[in-house]
Design a protein around this motif. Structure first.
Motif, PDB file in Angstrom:
ATOM      1  N   SER A  74      -3.163   9.304   6.430  1.00 26.53           N
ATOM      2  CA  SER A  74      -3.961   8.136   6.811  1.00 26.53           C
ATOM      3  C   SER A  74      -3.590   6.959   5.914  1.00 26.53           C
ATOM      4  N   LEU A  75      -3.875   5.768   6.410  1.00 30.20           N
ATOM      5  CA  LEU A  75      -3.554   4.550   5.666  1.00 30.20           C
ATOM      6  C   LEU A  75      -4.214   4.562   4.275  1.00 30.20           C
ATOM      7  N   ASP A  76      -5.467   4.986   4.241  1.00 41.41           N
ATOM      8  CA  ASP A  76      -6.196   4.972   2.974  1.00 41.41           C
ATOM      9  C   ASP A  76      -5.597   5.953   1.972  1.00 41.41           C
ATOM     10  N   LYS A  77      -5.146   7.096   2.498  1.00 41.42           N
ATOM     11  CA  LYS A  77      -4.566   8.092   1.598  1.00 41.42           C
ATOM     12  C   LYS A  77      -3.262   7.556   0.998  1.00 41.42           C
ATOM     13  N   GLY A 105       1.590   5.868   6.196  1.00 42.67           N
ATOM     14  CA  GLY A 105       0.170   5.834   6.465  1.00 42.67           C
ATOM     15  C   GLY A 105      -0.166   5.031   7.711  1.00 42.67           C
ATOM     16  N   PRO A 117      -4.987  -3.804  -2.509  1.00 45.55           N
ATOM     17  CA  PRO A 117      -5.807  -3.850  -1.283  1.00 45.55           C
ATOM     18  C   PRO A 117      -5.318  -4.941  -0.329  1.00 45.55           C
ATOM     19  N   ARG A 153      -3.353   3.663  10.486  1.00 42.56           N
ATOM     20  CA  ARG A 153      -4.784   3.375  10.534  1.00 42.56           C
ATOM     21  C   ARG A 153      -5.433   4.245  11.607  1.00 42.56           C
ATOM     22  N   TYR A 193       0.197  -4.425   3.472  1.00 41.73           N
ATOM     23  CA  TYR A 193       0.782  -3.403   4.360  1.00 41.73           C
ATOM     24  C   TYR A 193       2.311  -3.545   4.391  1.00 41.73           C
ATOM     25  N   LYS A 225      -2.430   4.404   0.565  1.00 38.59           N
ATOM     26  CA  LYS A 225      -2.804   3.369  -0.414  1.00 38.59           C
ATOM     27  C   LYS A 225      -3.103   4.020  -1.757  1.00 38.59           C
ATOM     28  N   ASP A 226      -3.855   5.120  -1.675  1.00 46.53           N
ATOM     29  CA  ASP A 226      -4.251   5.842  -2.871  1.00 46.53           C
ATOM     30  C   ASP A 226      -3.028   6.437  -3.593  1.00 46.53           C
ATOM     31  N   LEU A 276      -9.351  12.201   6.268  1.00 44.09           N
ATOM     32  CA  LEU A 276      -8.809  11.384   5.181  1.00 44.09           C
ATOM     33  C   LEU A 276      -7.790  12.119   4.323  1.00 44.09           C
ATOM     34  N   ARG A 284      -2.460  12.865  -5.993  1.00 41.37           N
ATOM     35  CA  ARG A 284      -3.674  12.782  -5.163  1.00 41.37           C
ATOM     36  C   ARG A 284      -3.761  14.005  -4.256  1.00 41.37           C
TER      37      ARG A 284
END
Lengths: 365, 238
Positions: free
Chosen positions: A178-181, A105, A190, A107, A193, A183-184, A129, A156
């Motif tokens: 993406s970073l958020d994906k 992922g 939270p 940013r 990294y 993480k998910d 995203l 996901r």
């Protein structure tokens, strides 16, 4: 003599070609695998990597706190710093089965640490995203997901938006998101990294900048990109048996070549012992006999090098865009050529010893 | 011109357990302008004597002089260089190197120490081949020649360096009678007309008539050394 004694020449030539081709092929696979080992590091575009302390390779780091980002960016030597997060997940293929993948992922919008070459689409696709990029070489394994295909990683929802070219990891299939994906998908806490990638200001002293980073991040491992690449390669090379395995097979290639060259040249000299005795009788010195044997060996070796490298280039071209790891750095051919010449000359030593034994008096019988 | 002098030259061979003398002390002087034949039955020591004269074998005893320079104690490399400069060899078998043309075989005697033959040498090789009845064979592989032609090519190889000493080991034994006579006439001419030391080892009686000097050996020792003209003698006997 080289042309006349065709069977011996062909045999020795085969030995040289065997060395060049077998060893070259083994080395190309080894260097291909070495590239896989450090592929993310080598193509990151960063000057330095910040990872968890006591790191042994880039894939074995613990998560680090995102607060370190502020410390890094606060240094005047740093132009930018970007986190990446690497996790694992199961990719759902179109037929409903699953493949384990490594999700990287980045940013947005800089997407540092992301893909560097695309077969379809481009990096802009990853700004969305849900978008992910899979590699061309993994398409078959992942069930040929076409761009636009909706599927799941780690339960996901993701959409295959681009196809990368040559992004293959040593630990398995790489998927960029993406970073958020990530993480998910990976369920990462939270603000944590896998690493922080750092680019120094233009003209900054890299060693001094690294020292400053280490000073402000004493609990982290800070490496230049080149050092981290070497550390990772060395780790896998020594800890996975790859080094020993390739070393052994390379040695086998060399031994096969030496045996073939030695036997054929020896047989050739045995068959021409009379000629060497004649040479000696009519005024040839031992040195002159040596020159003949060594010249013959060198002619065969140079021809064998040409044939071997030609075959090797055909193989490398044929496998270069396949899933077979294959890479031949430009510094390897000269070294391989020098080693082959040395091996050929050592293979000719027994033949030379026999040729030097030819006594000029033997002609008077 | 060259003059060879042997003083009490002897040679022993050892099989590791016992030493066997194959050539007893021999004193000889060999001069140019003569065809000298070393004759004798097998095991008489004639090839050993020829090998010592040709510097390919060291004597166990005695000394040998070439133009008053002692040459019997030269090391391998010095002996090789002297052979290259002063000696020509004709062997029992022509021993031409397959894979080289006839001309290349002839030039080998000049280039054996790595020298590249000059254009004049190539011309001389072709002239020699022509003089020896081998015109047109320069670019032919030795296997295409008859036994007699090969032996004449080997004589050309021996002569290309203008050797002062020509040593021939049974040069006619592998040849038919007619080819053998051609070869002996050539050797005789080389000895007389070109004023060289020519030594022929043979046990073939058909060679004796060509000898200016006949040295007979038996059991490792010279039993007779006659300098009559054997050609004439044989004619008289006939």
């Amino acid at each position: 003599m080289v042309l006349h004694d065709r069977s011996s020449t062909a045999g020795a030539l085969l030995g040289v070609v065997a060395i060049v081709f077998l060893v070259g092929q083994q080395l190309s696979v080894l260097f291909g695998l070495l590239n896989f080992m450090s592929v993310l590091v080598d193509h990151s575009g960063a000057d330095a990597w910040v990872l968890s302390g006591n790191l042994r390779n880039v894939d074995a780091g613990n998560l680090i706190s995102g607060r370190y980002l502020d410390r890094v960016i606060g240094l005047r030597e740093v132009a930018w710093a970007e986190p990446i997060l690497i996790g694992n997940g199961l990719f759902r293929t179109p037929d409903g089965s699953f493949e384990s993948v490594r999700v990287v992922g980045m940013r947005r919008p800089r997407l540092v640490g992301g893909p560097w070459a695309f077969a379809q689409g481009n990096e802009r696709a990853l700004l969305d995203l849900e978008s992910v990029a899979v590699d061309r070489l993994d398409l078959e394994k992942l069930g040929q997901p076409l761009p636009g295909t909706l599927t799941e990683i780690g339960g996901r929802r993701v959409r295959v938006a681009a196809v990368t070219d040559g992004a293959r990891g040593f630990q398995g299939t790489l998927v960029f998101a993406s970073l958020d994906k990530v993480k998910d998908i990976a369920g990462t806490p939270p603000g944590r990294y896998s690493a922080i990638l750092v680019r120094f200001q233009p003209g900054a002293d890299a060693e001094a900048a690294l020292a400053r980073l280490r000073a402000v991040l004493p609990e982290c491992s800070v490496y230049s990109t080149a050092d981290l690449s070497r550390l990772t390669r060395r780790y896998y090379f020594t800890q996975t048996g790859i080094g020993g395995s390739f070393g052994f097979s390379t040695m086998i290639g060399v031994v096969i070549g030496v045996v073939i060259i030695s036997l054929t040249l020896y047989t050739s000299v045995l068959g021409r012992a009379r000629d060497f005795a004649v040479m000696r009788a009519i005024g040839g010195r031992r040195w002159d006999v040596t020159v003949v044997v060594v010249s013959q060996t060198l002619i065969i070796t140079v021809t064998g090098l040409f044939v071997g490298f030609l075959l090797l280039s055909v193989l490398l071209n044929a496998t270069g865009r396949s899933a077979i790891p294959s890479y031949f750095p430009s510094f390897v051919p000269p070294i391989l050529a020098i080693v082959t010449v040395a091996v050929s000359l050592s293979g000719s030593l027994i033949a030379l010893r026999e040729a030097l034994r030819a006594e000029p008096a033997a002609v008077f019988h | 011109m060259a003059r060879l002098r042997l003083e009490n030259i002897a040679r022993d061979f050892s099989d590791g357990r016992q030493v066997r003398r194959v050539l007893f002390p021999t004193t000889l002087e060999l001069v140019p302008g003569q065809l000298t034949v070393l004759a004798g039955p097998s095991g008489s020591g004639k090839t050993t004597l020829l090998s010592i004269i040709g510097l390919v074998l060291r004597p166990s005893e005695g000394r040998m002089f070439l133009d008053e320079r002692e040459v019997s104690a030269l090391d391998d490399e010095q002996a090789a260089s002297l052979r290259l400069q002063r000696y020509g060899f004709v062997f029992q078998q022509p021993m031409l190197i397959e894979g080289l043309t006839v001309r290349e075989n002839v030039l080998l005697a000049l280039g054996v120490q790595g020298q590249r033959p000059q254009r004049e040498a190539v011309k001389k090789a072709d002239e020699l081949l022509t003089a020896l009845g081998l015109a047109g064979t320069a670019l032919v592989q030795p296997r295409m020649l008859s036994g007699g032609m090969k032996q004449r090519a080997s004589i050309a190889r021996a002569l290309i360096k203008d050797p002062a000493i020509l040593l021939c080991d049974e040069p006619t034994s592998a040849l038919d009678a007619e080819s053998g006579q051609v070869v002996m006439k050539i050797l005789k001419r080389i000895a007389i007309d070109e004023n060289r030391v020519v030594i022929v080892v043979s046990h073939d009686a058909r060679v004796f008539p060509y000898a200016d000097r006949l040295i007979k050996l038996e059991n490792g020792a010279v039993v007779s050394d006659t300098t009559e003209n054997y050609m004439a003698e044989t004619k008289i006997k006939q």
